[in-house]
Motif scaffolding. Structure first.
Motif, mmCIF file in Angstrom:
data_model
loop_
_atom_site.group_PDB
_atom_site.id
_atom_site.type_symbol
_atom_site.label_atom_id
_atom_site.label_comp_id
_atom_site.label_asym_id
_atom_site.label_seq_id
_atom_site.Cartn_x
_atom_site.Cartn_y
_atom_site.Cartn_z
ATOM 1 N N LEU A 4 47.320 22.917 42.483
ATOM 2 C CA LEU A 4 48.278 23.295 41.627
ATOM 3 C C LEU A 4 48.917 24.700 42.464
ATOM 4 N N VAL A 5 49.934 24.773 42.873
ATOM 5 C CA VAL A 5 50.430 25.712 43.804
ATOM 6 C C VAL A 5 51.766 26.245 43.033
ATOM 7 N N GLU A 6 51.582 27.531 42.378
ATOM 8 C CA GLU A 6 52.928 28.202 41.691
ATOM 9 C C GLU A 6 53.768 28.867 42.904
ATOM 10 N N SER A 7 54.884 28.933 42.444
ATOM 11 C CA SER A 7 55.756 29.847 43.215
ATOM 12 C C SER A 7 56.986 30.280 42.469
ATOM 13 N N GLY A 8 57.839 31.279 42.874
ATOM 14 C CA GLY A 8 58.933 31.664 42.212
ATOM 15 C C GLY A 8 58.973 33.024 41.616
ATOM 16 N N GLY A 9 57.748 33.747 41.541
ATOM 17 C CA GLY A 9 57.609 34.868 41.197
ATOM 18 C C GLY A 9 58.269 35.972 41.942
ATOM 19 N N GLU A 10 58.811 36.872 41.153
ATOM 20 C CA GLU A 10 59.518 38.051 41.766
ATOM 21 C C GLU A 10 59.808 39.291 41.085
ATOM 22 N N LEU A 11 60.350 40.335 41.714
ATOM 23 C CA LEU A 11 60.842 41.472 40.824
ATOM 24 C C LEU A 11 62.100 41.059 40.275
ATOM 25 N N VAL A 12 62.459 41.294 38.982
ATOM 26 C CA VAL A 12 63.808 41.103 38.590
ATOM 27 C C VAL A 12 64.057 42.071 37.487
ATOM 28 N N GLN A 13 65.265 42.354 37.008
ATOM 29 C CA GLN A 13 65.703 43.130 36.298
ATOM 30 C C GLN A 13 65.675 42.806 34.943
ATOM 31 N N ALA A 14 65.395 43.629 33.957
ATOM 32 C CA ALA A 14 65.322 43.091 32.343
ATOM 33 C C ALA A 14 66.738 42.586 32.243
ATOM 34 N N GLY A 15 66.636 41.316 31.511
ATOM 35 C CA GLY A 15 67.894 40.611 31.109
ATOM 36 C C GLY A 15 68.161 39.486 32.269
ATOM 37 N N GLY A 16 67.508 39.478 33.151
ATOM 38 C CA GLY A 16 67.589 38.409 34.225
ATOM 39 C C GLY A 16 67.051 37.094 33.953
ATOM 40 N N SER A 17 67.105 36.231 34.903
ATOM 41 C CA SER A 17 66.355 34.969 34.779
ATOM 42 C C SER A 17 65.593 34.728 36.016
ATOM 43 N N LEU A 18 64.677 33.895 36.019
ATOM 44 C CA LEU A 18 63.671 33.290 36.890
ATOM 45 C C LEU A 18 63.079 31.866 36.822
ATOM 46 N N ARG A 19 63.207 31.157 37.720
ATOM 47 C CA ARG A 19 62.418 29.833 37.517
ATOM 48 C C ARG A 19 61.148 29.844 38.488
ATOM 49 N N LEU A 20 60.130 29.522 37.759
ATOM 50 C CA LEU A 20 58.959 29.423 38.348
ATOM 51 C C LEU A 20 58.653 27.794 38.582
ATOM 52 N N SER A 21 57.789 27.466 39.647
ATOM 53 C CA SER A 21 57.700 26.102 40.244
ATOM 54 C C SER A 21 56.351 26.120 40.164
ATOM 55 N N CYS A 22 55.722 24.773 39.818
ATOM 56 C CA CYS A 22 54.409 24.546 40.131
ATOM 57 C C CYS A 22 54.176 23.041 40.741
ATOM 58 N N ALA A 23 53.989 23.119 41.963
ATOM 59 C CA ALA A 23 53.743 22.000 42.926
ATOM 60 C C ALA A 23 52.316 21.182 42.551
ATOM 61 N N VAL A 24 52.277 20.118 42.166
ATOM 62 C CA VAL A 24 50.975 19.376 41.986
ATOM 63 C C VAL A 24 50.549 18.448 42.865
ATOM 64 N N SER A 25 49.410 18.271 43.384
ATOM 65 C CA SER A 25 48.841 17.217 44.026
ATOM 66 C C SER A 25 47.720 16.646 43.768
ATOM 67 N N GLY A 26 47.225 15.597 44.082
ATOM 68 C CA GLY A 26 46.014 15.238 43.367
ATOM 69 C C GLY A 26 46.043 14.269 41.910
ATOM 70 N N ARG A 27 47.068 14.618 41.241
ATOM 71 C CA ARG A 27 47.465 13.951 39.950
ATOM 72 C C ARG A 27 48.601 13.980 39.637
ATOM 73 N N THR A 28 49.186 12.791 38.806
ATOM 74 C CA THR A 28 50.508 12.594 38.414
ATOM 75 C C THR A 28 50.778 13.268 37.233
#
Length: 123
Positions: A4-28
């Motif tokens: 499982l490999v997460e990505s998308g985290g970063e510095l953001v201002q309060a009130g803002g938005s982010l989308r985190l992703s989790c790419a999975v291999s080895g399982r569906t």
């Protein structure tokens, strides 16, 4: 081998938005429960959200309900955590998890997890 490999985290201002992703291999992902947890410095790890496609439902921690949405793309075998109206208290390392125990809210109910991605919300 399950990864499982997460990505998308970063510095953001309060009130803002982010989308985190989790790419999975080895399982569906459509056959398992997928969760997101987070841990802030000096605090206990806490449940954020979980989804199970076979059950057709998702659950959220009260602290993120209405602001965060967990979803997935079966074709990409990737799980997402869309976060909006971010608050400074959302600052944490976010972990993606995979398990077989339904919409579990405890870390120990999951069998696999990633290394995490850091989300920092500034005021």
């Amino acid at each position: 081998q399950v990864q499982l490999v997460e990505s998308g985290g970063e510095l953001v201002q309060a009130g803002g938005s982010l989308r985190l992703s989790c790419a999975v291999s080895g399982r569906t992902i459509s056959s398992y429960s997928m969760g997101w947890f987070r841990q802030a410095p000096g605090k206990e790890r806490e449940f954020v959200a979980a989804i199970h496609w076979s059950l057709g439902s998702a659950v959220y921690a009260d602290s993120v309900k209405g602001r965060f949405t967990i979803s997935g793309d079966n074709a990409k075998n990737t799980v997402y955590l869309q976060m909006k109206s971010l608050k400074t208290e959302d600052t944490a390392n976010y972990y993606c998890t995979l398990g077989t125990h339904g919409l579990a809210r405890q870390w120990g109910e999951y069998d696999y997890w990633g290394q995490g991605t850091q989300v920092t919300v500034s005021s």
